[in-house]
Design a protein around this motif. Structure first.
Motif, PDB file in Angstrom:
ATOM      1  N   VAL A   1     -34.703 -33.348  23.355  1.00  0.00           N
ATOM      2  CA  VAL A   1     -33.420 -33.630  23.746  1.00  0.00           C
ATOM      3  C   VAL A   1     -33.355 -35.022  24.050  1.00  0.00           C
ATOM      4  CG1 VAL A   1     -31.647 -33.170  25.433  1.00  0.00           C
ATOM      5  CG2 VAL A   1     -32.753 -31.304  24.500  1.00  0.00           C
TER       6      VAL A   1
ATOM      7  N   SER B   1     -27.864 -28.493  20.345  1.00  0.00           N
ATOM      8  CA  SER B   1     -27.365 -27.156  20.474  1.00  0.00           C
ATOM      9  C   SER B   1     -28.409 -26.428  20.616  1.00  0.00           C
ATOM     10  CB  SER B   1     -26.310 -26.875  19.823  1.00  0.00           C
ATOM     11  OG  SER B   1     -24.877 -27.601  19.777  1.00  0.00           O
TER      12      SER B   1
ATOM     13  N   ASN C   1     -26.491 -35.175  19.897  1.00  0.00           N
ATOM     14  CA  ASN C   1     -26.669 -34.104  20.732  1.00  0.00           C
ATOM     15  C   ASN C   1     -27.488 -32.986  20.202  1.00  0.00           C
ATOM     16  OD1 ASN C   1     -25.151 -35.228  22.961  1.00  0.00           O
ATOM     17  ND2 ASN C   1     -23.339 -34.981  21.651  1.00  0.00           N
TER      18      ASN C   1
ATOM     19  N   ILE D   1     -29.765 -23.879  32.018  1.00  0.00           N
ATOM     20  CA  ILE D   1     -28.770 -24.669  32.369  1.00  0.00           C
ATOM     21  C   ILE D   1     -28.888 -25.672  33.346  1.00  0.00           C
ATOM     22  CG2 ILE D   1     -26.225 -24.776  32.442  1.00  0.00           C
ATOM     23  CD1 ILE D   1     -26.187 -22.274  30.685  1.00  0.00           C
TER      24      ILE D   1
ATOM     25  N   LYS E   1     -26.554 -23.107  24.537  1.00  0.00           N
ATOM     26  CA  LYS E   1     -25.212 -23.093  23.852  1.00  0.00           C
ATOM     27  C   LYS E   1     -24.933 -21.511  23.487  1.00  0.00           C
ATOM     28  CE  LYS E   1     -21.552 -24.866  20.867  1.00  0.00           C
ATOM     29  NZ  LYS E   1     -21.251 -25.869  19.844  1.00  0.00           N
TER      30      LYS E   1
ATOM     31  N   LYS F   1     -30.916 -37.974  22.276  1.00  0.00           N
ATOM     32  CA  LYS F   1     -29.909 -38.689  22.928  1.00  0.00           C
ATOM     33  C   LYS F   1     -30.191 -40.191  22.780  1.00  0.00           C
ATOM     34  CE  LYS F   1     -29.053 -35.809  26.896  1.00  0.00           C
ATOM     35  NZ  LYS F   1     -29.107 -35.267  28.398  1.00  0.00           N
TER      36      LYS F   1
ATOM     37  N   LYS G   1     -31.680 -28.210  32.820  1.00  0.00           N
ATOM     38  CA  LYS G   1     -30.474 -29.271  32.402  1.00  0.00           C
ATOM     39  C   LYS G   1     -30.463 -29.207  30.792  1.00  0.00           C
ATOM     40  CE  LYS G   1     -29.654 -30.266  36.801  1.00  0.00           C
ATOM     41  NZ  LYS G   1     -28.603 -29.640  37.357  1.00  0.00           N
ATOM     42  N   LEU G   2     -30.783 -28.174  30.366  1.00  0.00           N
ATOM     43  CA  LEU G   2     -30.776 -28.093  28.939  1.00  0.00           C
ATOM     44  C   LEU G   2     -29.389 -27.566  28.049  1.00  0.00           C
ATOM     45  CD1 LEU G   2     -34.259 -26.613  28.216  1.00  0.00           C
ATOM     46  CD2 LEU G   2     -33.623 -28.986  27.972  1.00  0.00           C
ATOM     47  N   PRO G   3     -29.015 -27.999  27.124  1.00  0.00           N
ATOM     48  CA  PRO G   3     -27.744 -27.975  26.435  1.00  0.00           C
ATOM     49  C   PRO G   3     -27.633 -26.478  25.702  1.00  0.00           C
ATOM     50  CG  PRO G   3     -28.989 -29.391  25.080  1.00  0.00           C
ATOM     51  CD  PRO G   3     -29.727 -29.160  26.270  1.00  0.00           C
TER      52      PRO G   3
END
Length: 521
Positions: free
Chosen positions: A132, A143, A141, A186, A194, A136, A190-192
């Protein structure tokens, strides 16, 4: 009709056929070059990207006495980890945008007991965190989708790890198991995240003995699984939706992941969702594995690429996206020696997922593998990176083939119309679709001979494309999957610029090759 009109010379029909194809497609009269079209303005569907899957804890029955890290990060040096992350997520690497993380059965041991989301996932989480961060850096980004590999044994009727059946009195506990892991990813990591996917190949009831219980000695054992019937799928989808809302977890839900797309429809799962609008409305993504077995006499494992199930659901909810969340990096050859080959047919299978299963994204099976940590000969030994027990590692042939498509189909782009009039060739194309990425098309030649192709371009005024090519193969014998085996051919090498003349690109594709062309803006 006169007699002479009924008995024309055979040459007349050949001549007429040439004229017909020439008038419709502009085919060369010599009929020696395959005709192809790519229309960047004719969008088939939006594209979410290609992905990667790190598998850590997948088979062990007792993590304390027998810890497992199939991905191999636990034995690598820091410099090696960073190099691998660059190869996968970096600007010059695969540039993947989707990541799959497994939820194994060891996060809770008793009902209402504490959760431990860290012990059995530390290497997977490290890999994803690094990925991740690297993504960045390049301005993109990730998912993430997380998949239940199997629940704790106490939730099953068999009261054992890898028990087949959910004890219905524990359905809420199962939903809390999903939710707490999602909340951890999450809020703590702090991971995205989905999507949450219900299961790993949970449709395959035949993997268990009649009792539904499996122990370490059971010869039919696979990686962790848990049976999900069509009706149970609907029930858990609806209950999980409520639990996620109750716990404040902002993540979507998928239907789970079948062994192949054929089973999604043929085994009744699409029909059940179609009949239960509350369950269908609770879905946020449709998923399945895409392991392809298309021979009609291939028995239990028969499974061609098919959109028959998703087509039914998209009639009701056309906005639903579809992902293939696991597929082989290799194709099996032979019957006795079980030889697996990583070659251009990997890309043919990806084309099948895109065009036949009509997906919006693809994540292959475990992309980095330490073969010794699979508890029996691995049925899918192909991968992008192979880690050896001495702490060394190497890039595999499939990495370079995957790079041909993963860099061409980035998030936000669109799958566009493309075809070629030769079944030993295939073409996949992606339009920039307003993103920073370039229009791109990929030409695969499955033949053992070079083949010429004329690609007629529409929807672009581009005058020049940049080419990159991979060719050759790498083979594995199932019983020797940990050996370092050399491979041949080109490995994503630049072949220079190719000019567009009268909206046509002419190219001779080498035998067993994949070539990607990026438009120079």
């Amino acid at each position: 009709m006169s007699f002479i009109h009924q008995h024309r010379h055979p040459g007349f029909f050949l001549f007429a056929s040439v004229l017909f194809i020439s008038s419709v497609y502009g085919q060369e009269n010599s009929m020696t070059i395959a005709y192809s079209e790519v229309d960047f303005a004719r969008v088939i569907r939006s594209w979410d990207g290609f992905g990667f899957n790190y598998v850590e804890t997948s088979q062990t029955f007792d993590y304390k006495s027998s810890p497992q890290d199939y991905g191999g990060f636990s034995i690598l040096k820091e410099k090696d980890k960073e190099q691998i992350i660059n190869l996968i997520f970096g600007d010059d690497g695969l540039k993947v945008s989707l990541v799959k993380m497994f939820l194994d059965p060891f996060h809770q041991s008793v009902q209402n007991g504490p959760f431990d989301h860290q012990t059995t996932t530390r290497n997977m989480r490290d890999f994803v965190q690094r990925g991740v961060a690297k993504t960045k850096v390049r301005g993109d980004n990730i998912s993430i989708i997380t998949t239940l590999y199997g629940p704790p044994g106490y939730m099953t009727k068999q009261k054992a790890l890898r028990g087949r059946d959910l004890d219905p009195t524990f359905s809420r506990d199962l939903c809390l198991y999903y939710a707490d892991w999602a909340k951890f990813l999450i809020e703590k990591e702090k991971l995205p995240l989905k999507y949450i996917s219900l299961h790993n190949e949970g449709e395959d009831w035949g993997r268990w003995p009649a009792s539904g219980a499996v122990d370490e000695t059971h010869s039919g054992g696979h990686d962790y699984n848990f049976f999900y019937s069509p009706s149970q799928t609907n029930s858990i989808v609806k209950e999980l939706k409520q639990v996620l809302k109750e716990k404040g977890v902002n993540a979507g839900i998928t239907n789970g992941e079948y062994t192949n797309w054929y089973r999604f429809n043929a085994w009744g799962f699409a029909s059940a969702l179609e009949s239960d609008r509350d369950a269908l409305n609770a879905l946020d993504l449709i998923t399945s594995h895409g392991f392809y077995v298309g021979e009609l006499r291939s028995g239990h494992w028969f499974g061609p690429h098919s959109s028959s199930g998703t087509d039914r659901l998209r009639v009701i909810r056309p906005e639903l996206h579809v992902w293939t969340t696991s597929t082989a990096w290799n194709v099996a050859r032979g019957t006795d020696t079980r030889i697996f080959v990583m070659d251009e047919l990997f890309i043919k299978e990806i084309q099948g997922s895109i065009l036949d299963a009509k997906v919006n994204g693809i994540i292959p099976w475990a992309g980095i593998q330490r073969a010794s940590h699979w508890n029996k000969p691995d049925p899918n030994p192909g991968c992008a990176i192979r880690v050896f027990d001495d702490g060394t590692w190497e890039i595999q042939k499939a990495y370079y083939y995957y790079k041909q498509v993963s860099r061409a189909g980035c998030p936000g782009m669109a799958v566009v119309d493309a075809f070629v009039m030769d079944s030993e060739l295939n073409v996949i194309a992606f339009a920039a679709n307003g993103t920073k990425n370039a229009n791109a098309f990929i030409v695969t030649n499955q033949s053992s001979q070079p083949k010429q192709i004329t690609v007629h371009l529409k929807g672009t005024s581009g005058k020049e494309f940049e080419g990159f090519r991979t060719s050759g193969s790498q083979a594995y014998k199932l019983k020797a999957s940990a050996e370092k085996i050399p491979f041949d051919g080109d490995n994503y090498v630049g072949i220079g610029k190719i000019l567009v003349k009268d909206n046509v690109v002419t190219y001779e594709a080498p035998a067993h090759s994949v070539t990607t062309f990026f438009e120079n803006k």
